[in-house]
Motif scaffolding. Structure first.
Motif, PDB file in Angstrom:
ATOM      1  N   PHE B  49      -0.619   7.586 -14.055  1.00  0.00           N
ATOM      2  CA  PHE B  49       0.653   6.947 -13.883  1.00  0.00           C
ATOM      3  C   PHE B  49       1.121   7.064 -12.231  1.00  0.00           C
ATOM      4  CE2 PHE B  49       1.988   8.540 -18.400  1.00  0.00           C
ATOM      5  CZ  PHE B  49       1.328   7.094 -18.726  1.00  0.00           C
ATOM      6  N   GLY B  50       0.567   8.029 -11.649  1.00  0.00           N
ATOM      7  CA  GLY B  50       0.888   8.032 -10.209  1.00  0.00           C
ATOM      8  C   GLY B  50       0.083   6.984  -9.548  1.00  0.00           C
ATOM      9  N   HIS B  51      -1.071   6.696  -9.864  1.00  0.00           N
ATOM     10  CA  HIS B  51      -2.164   5.876  -9.458  1.00  0.00           C
ATOM     11  C   HIS B  51      -1.467   4.239  -9.536  1.00  0.00           C
ATOM     12  CE1 HIS B  51      -5.952   4.280  -8.036  1.00  0.00           C
ATOM     13  NE2 HIS B  51      -5.825   3.526  -9.229  1.00  0.00           N
ATOM     14  N   ARG B  52      -0.840   4.182 -10.858  1.00  0.00           N
ATOM     15  CA  ARG B  52      -0.289   2.792 -11.310  1.00  0.00           C
ATOM     16  C   ARG B  52       0.766   2.518 -10.540  1.00  0.00           C
ATOM     17  NH1 ARG B  52       0.572   0.414 -16.534  1.00  0.00           N
ATOM     18  NH2 ARG B  52       2.587  -0.414 -16.886  1.00  0.00           N
ATOM     19  N   ALA B  53       1.612   3.731 -10.127  1.00  0.00           N
ATOM     20  CA  ALA B  53       2.667   3.584  -9.511  1.00  0.00           C
ATOM     21  C   ALA B  53       2.574   3.618  -7.828  1.00  0.00           C
ATOM     22  CB  ALA B  53       3.697   4.670  -9.668  1.00  0.00           C
TER      23      ALA B  53
END
Lengths: 174, 100
Positions: B49-53
């Motif tokens: 999710f951090g990668h996505r954000a």
């Protein structure tokens, strides 16, 4: 290429996780878990989180699993989980319950992640998020900048764990 | 480029395997390792999710989770060793006393 690597690692991770659950010998389970943690470290690398991949190998595969293997060696009764299972009927329920949980997680992911709008942090105008955001440099800046207080509190937590373990492991006199 | 949703699906599968491990096994050490498996699956989802954000905050959070997990494992294993010293057997079904 990256996709192929992901699928190979994912299959190895799932198989090693199943090995942890299914093998009767806890030492085999611990070794399977080491394989699984290594796979997750590679996935971190694929996600561009180099710092976490290294920390995963050092903290999990290095320190935590050594502790596990040590405890298994100290405690091993040799014959683990022998004899009839007194709660067999309840354990048979575990598989359908696990399948149900997976179904529920899939449902939630399907509704919120796959179909959902892009993260509010990513503005529609800037389609590509900054690629260098996950590098070691930015993690270090965050860790010693914005998150300095939690970082220091972590050391207090580790000290508390150290003292607690000493108190638990000490043999009571007499 | 692997879509982040693949990582979340893998993380869900690993988490479920960990849950089934906790439910099925009787050895507290194996149950403990299954809990570690679940923690790892949650970490993987967090990093995805951090990668996505596009931020590194998730990685810092995962680092803290790892540290807490290390402390948790140390204390948990010490408790298991203490229980084994008292009872001389390792089966969670028989560990119904909460005192000694």
């Amino acid at each position: 290429m990256e996709l192929v690597a992901f699928f190979v690692i994912a299959v190895v991770a799932v198989v090693s996780a199943l090995g942890l659950v299914l093998r009767r010998n806890p030492i085999h389970g611990a070794l399977f878990l080491v394989v699984n943690l290594g796979c997750v470290a590679v996935l971190y690398l694929l996600l561009g989180a180099e710092f976490l991949a290294l920390a995963q190998v050092i903290i999990y595969a290095g320190a935590i699993m050594v502790l596990f293997v040590f405890a298994i060696m100290v405690l091993i009764p040799g014959k683990e989980e022998t004899g009839p299972d007194p709660l067999r009927s309840q354990r048979l329920l575990a598989l359908p319950l696990g399948a149900l949980l997976l179904f529920e997680i899939g449902l939630i992911l399907h509704s919120s992640v796959f179909m959902g709008a892009p993260h509010p942090g990513v503005r529609p105008g800037s389609a590509a998020p900054p690629t260098a955001a996950g590098g070691i440099q930015s993690v270090g800046r965050l860790l010693l900048g914005d998150y300095l207080l939690p970082f220091e509190v972590t050391s207090v937590l580790l000290l508390a764990a150290l003292v607690g373990v000493l108190a638990l492991a000490k043999r009571r006199a007499g | 480029m692997v879509p982040e949703s693949y990582y979340t699906v893998l993380s869900a599968i690993l988490f479920t395997i960990g849950v089934v491990g906790v439910l099925v096994r009787r050895n507290p050490l194996v149950i403990f390792m299954s809990i570690e498996l679940m923690l790892n699956a949650a970490n993987l989802a967090l990093v995805a999710f951090g990668h996505r954000a596009g931020t590194a905050d998730a990685q810092v959070l995962v680092f803290f989770v790892m540290t807490v997990a290390a402390a948790e494992v140390a204390v948990g294993l010490a408790i298991i060793v203490a229980i084994f010293r008292l009872q001389r057997r390792l089966s969670v079904d028989e560990l119904s006393i909460m005192r000694w």
